[in-house]
Design a protein around this motif. Sequence first.
Motif, short mmCIF file in Angstrom:
data_model
loop_
_atom_site.label_atom_id
_atom_site.label_comp_id
_atom_site.label_asym_id
_atom_site.label_seq_id
_atom_site.Cartn_x
_atom_site.Cartn_y
_atom_site.Cartn_z
N ASP A 1 -74.42 38.18 -44.09
CA ASP A 1 -75.33 37.05 -44.19
C ASP A 1 -75.96 37.11 -45.57
O ASP A 1 -76.88 37.90 -45.80
N GLU A 2 -75.43 36.32 -46.49
CA GLU A 2 -75.85 36.41 -47.89
C GLU A 2 -76.01 35.03 -48.51
O GLU A 2 -75.56 34.03 -47.95
N VAL A 3 -76.59 35.04 -49.70
CA VAL A 3 -76.68 33.80 -50.47
C VAL A 3 -75.27 33.43 -50.91
O VAL A 3 -74.48 34.30 -51.27
N PRO A 4 -74.92 32.15 -50.87
CA PRO A 4 -73.54 31.75 -51.22
C PRO A 4 -73.38 31.55 -52.72
O PRO A 4 -73.12 30.45 -53.19
N GLU A 5 -73.57 32.62 -53.46
CA GLU A 5 -73.45 32.51 -54.91
C GLU A 5 -72.25 33.30 -55.41
O GLU A 5 -71.83 34.28 -54.81
N ILE A 6 -71.72 32.81 -56.53
CA ILE A 6 -70.55 33.43 -57.14
C ILE A 6 -70.80 33.52 -58.65
O ILE A 6 -71.24 32.56 -59.26
N ALA A 7 -70.55 34.69 -59.22
CA ALA A 7 -70.72 34.90 -60.65
C ALA A 7 -69.35 34.83 -61.31
O ALA A 7 -68.42 35.52 -60.90
N LEU A 8 -69.24 33.97 -62.31
CA LEU A 8 -67.99 33.79 -63.04
C LEU A 8 -68.19 34.17 -64.49
O LEU A 8 -69.18 33.79 -65.12
N GLN A 9 -67.21 34.90 -65.03
CA GLN A 9 -67.26 35.29 -66.43
C GLN A 9 -66.10 34.62 -67.16
O GLN A 9 -64.97 34.63 -66.69
N ARG A 10 -66.41 34.03 -68.31
CA ARG A 10 -65.39 33.35 -69.10
C ARG A 10 -64.88 34.32 -70.16
O ARG A 10 -65.62 34.84 -70.98
N ALA A 11 -63.57 34.57 -70.13
CA ALA A 11 -62.92 35.44 -71.11
C ALA A 11 -62.75 34.66 -72.42
O ALA A 11 -62.82 33.43 -72.43
N PRO A 12 -62.53 35.36 -73.54
CA PRO A 12 -62.31 34.66 -74.81
C PRO A 12 -61.15 33.67 -74.75
O PRO A 12 -61.14 32.68 -75.46
N SER A 13 -60.19 33.92 -73.86
CA SER A 13 -59.07 33.00 -73.70
C SER A 13 -59.46 31.72 -72.96
O SER A 13 -58.70 30.77 -72.91
N GLY A 14 -60.67 31.73 -72.35
CA GLY A 14 -61.13 30.58 -71.59
C GLY A 14 -60.95 30.73 -70.10
O GLY A 14 -61.45 29.94 -69.32
N LYS A 15 -60.22 31.77 -69.68
CA LYS A 15 -59.97 31.99 -68.26
C LYS A 15 -61.24 32.49 -67.56
O LYS A 15 -61.95 33.34 -68.09
N LEU A 16 -61.51 31.94 -66.36
CA LEU A 16 -62.66 32.36 -65.57
C LEU A 16 -62.25 33.46 -64.60
O LEU A 16 -61.19 33.37 -63.97
N THR A 17 -63.11 34.47 -64.48
CA THR A 17 -62.87 35.58 -63.58
C THR A 17 -64.08 35.74 -62.67
O THR A 17 -65.21 35.68 -63.14
#
Length: 165
Positions: A31-47
Amino acid sequence: MLKQFFNQQLYIQLSPQRVLVRDPKSGQAIDEVPEIALQRAPSGKLTIVALGQDARGAVAQPDTAVHNPFAHPRSLVSDFTLAEQVLKGFIWRVRGRRLFTMSPVIVMHPLGEHAGGLTQLELRAFRELALGAGAASVRIWLGPPLTDEQLLSGTLPATGRIVSP
């Protein structure tokens, strides 16, 4: 008969503030907050860097942003792709690592006041979210929260209803 032995059911309550994923057989839940952390690589790809409570702590990393895909003023789903990733991650946490697992039957329960009720588009989005997160089949529950006993026995309260898009 054998299918019933291996069949897993999951109950998912959705709201902009919390997402609950519960296995009524084992009692395991997240039971958690529905958040997601995304990091943008120098290539532009999101992880994906983190989910749930851990997402806010990940903001300290460079080029990282936190999103809540269930926060929108008019709809419960604001970003379908990110919402699906949040559900996949939470389901994986509840189910754990198992050698052989069948896809679960998911009961989706959108919470909150929906002025005029949910549209067919919203109902279909909930169904597609669950299928994309690995469900074998999906039931959408509109009504009061369900207990593990109600889910396992199939005796649902008369004050709610199962809907299908």
